[in-house]
Enzyme design. Structure first.
Site, PDB file in Angstrom:
ATOM      1  N   SER A  67       0.814  -1.213   0.000  1.00  0.00           N
ATOM      2  CA  SER A  67       0.000   0.000   0.000  1.00  0.00           C
ATOM      3  C   SER A  67       0.849   1.264   0.000  1.00  0.00           C
ATOM      4  O   SER A  67       2.012   1.256   0.409  1.00  0.00           O
ATOM      5  CB  SER A  67      -0.923   0.009   1.217  1.00  0.00           C
ATOM      6  OG  SER A  67      -1.623  -1.214   1.338  1.00  0.00           O
TER       7      SER A  67
HETATM    8  N1  SAH Z   1      -0.192  -5.071   4.216  1.00  0.00           N
HETATM    9  C1  SAH Z   1       0.485  -5.478   3.000  1.00  0.00           C
HETATM   10  C2  SAH Z   1      -0.277  -5.158   1.744  1.00  0.00           C
HETATM   11  C3  SAH Z   1      -1.569  -5.888   1.687  1.00  0.00           C
HETATM   12  S1  SAH Z   1      -2.242  -6.175   0.066  1.00  0.00           S
HETATM   13  C4  SAH Z   1       1.888  -4.895   2.942  1.00  0.00           C
HETATM   14  O1  SAH Z   1       2.295  -4.172   3.865  1.00  0.00           O
HETATM   15  O2  SAH Z   1       2.601  -5.196   1.982  1.00  0.00           O
HETATM   16  C5  SAH Z   1      -3.526  -7.258   0.578  1.00  0.00           C
HETATM   17  C6  SAH Z   1      -3.090  -8.672   0.835  1.00  0.00           C
HETATM   18  O3  SAH Z   1      -4.193  -9.373   1.365  1.00  0.00           O
HETATM   19  C7  SAH Z   1      -2.676  -9.435  -0.424  1.00  0.00           C
HETATM   20  O4  SAH Z   1      -1.384  -9.914  -0.279  1.00  0.00           O
HETATM   21  C8  SAH Z   1      -3.705 -10.584  -0.499  1.00  0.00           C
HETATM   22  O5  SAH Z   1      -3.152 -11.793  -0.985  1.00  0.00           O
HETATM   23  C9  SAH Z   1      -4.110 -10.704   0.945  1.00  0.00           C
HETATM   24  N2  SAH Z   1      -5.403 -11.365   1.175  1.00  0.00           N
HETATM   25  C10 SAH Z   1      -6.555 -11.269   0.480  1.00  0.00           C
HETATM   26  N3  SAH Z   1      -7.514 -12.023   1.054  1.00  0.00           N
HETATM   27  C11 SAH Z   1      -6.957 -12.603   2.154  1.00  0.00           C
HETATM   28  C12 SAH Z   1      -7.444 -13.490   3.164  1.00  0.00           C
HETATM   29  N4  SAH Z   1      -8.691 -13.950   3.177  1.00  0.00           N
HETATM   30  N5  SAH Z   1      -6.581 -13.864   4.140  1.00  0.00           N
HETATM   31  C13 SAH Z   1      -5.309 -13.432   4.170  1.00  0.00           C
HETATM   32  N6  SAH Z   1      -4.785 -12.596   3.238  1.00  0.00           N
HETATM   33  C14 SAH Z   1      -5.611 -12.184   2.240  1.00  0.00           C
END
Ligand code: SAH
Length: 217
Positions: A67
């Site tokens: 993000s």
């Molecule tokens: N916080 C992260 C960015 C998050 S992007 C950072 O600092 O880099 C959102 C992430 O959520 C993605 O990697 C995606 O694969 C994950 N995601 C989506 N659905 C999910 C779920 N049900 N459980 C765990 N992760 C999930």
């Protein structure tokens, strides 16, 4: 400065904190310090590394993103993490926010559904020495029952609703921050648990990648 000089990450990080965060009203001193310390460049794939401190999200592969720094700081400020807190992050992605939480809290559980991303995130946080950050592979829409309850839960993927397990796994007095809405646009919500119920405050609009899994899309 010559174009082939190595990037001065520390200087770029300082400028990011000054202009993108302080300049836009992020005032929580501990969060500003953490964002001035954690080396974001280590969490960005090599082909985008030059853009690490640009004012935006970056691809981390598998259709996912790390993000925008401002958004990370803004959500963390809503969470208001305390040094003694145990926190759950849903959507560990690159592990960047998990590392920030590792600096801000006592214990961090960060759950990621894509195992290759989780593996990479785990390696990065380990290399940087964040021993209190635990990267877990799984469906974070179910929370992470093995380590509940949490003083804070921060959701880093767009969610249609506050998933019931998150409410259950919060401590009394705990806080949850999540982007809630449709797949195209969400609003950041802060939910505080009092007498078992969530009191919800709405904040700014935002756009996150969608949460998948049991309580996602
Ligand atoms: N916080 C992260 C960015 C998050 S992007 C950072 O600092 O880099 C959102 C992430 O959520 C993605 O990697 C995606 O694969 C994950 N995601 C989506 N659905 C999910 C779920 N049900 N459980 C765990 N992760 C999930």
């Amino acid at each position: 400065m010559h174009n082939d000089d190595p990037p001065n990450w520390e200087e770029q990080r300082k400028m990011m904190v000054q202009h993108q965060l302080r300049g836009r009203g992020i005032s929580n001193q501990r969060i500003l310090e953490a964002m001035g310390t954690v080396p974001r460049e280590k969490f960005v794939p090599i082909n985008y590394r030059h853009a690490t401190y640009h004012d935006g999200a970056l691809s981390i592969g598998y259709g996912q993103t790390i993000s925008q720094p401002y958004m990370v700081a803004f959500m963390l400020q809503l969470l208001d993490p305390q040094p003694g807190d145990r926190v759950l992050e849903v959507g560990a992605g690159s592990g960047y926010q998990a590392a920030l939480l590792g600096q801000l809290c006592q214990e961090v559980y960060a759950i990621e559904i894509i195992d290759t991303l989780a593996e990479r995130a785990r390696q990065t946080v380990q290399e940087l020495g964040y021993d209190n950050v635990h990267i877990i592979v799984g469906d974070g829409s179910l929370g992470h029952p093995a380590a509940e309850p949490y003083d804070g839960i921060i959701v880093a993927a767009a969610t249609p609703d506050i998933a019931p397990p998150w409410q259950e796994q919060l401590t009394e007095g705990g806080r949850l921050v999540a982007p809630v809405g449709s797949q195209g646009a969400q609003r950041c919500l802060v939910a505080a648990k009092k007498h078992g119920e969530l009191g919800i405050t709405e904040s700014i609009g935002c756009i996150f990648v969608p949460l998948v899994g049991e309580h996602g899309w």
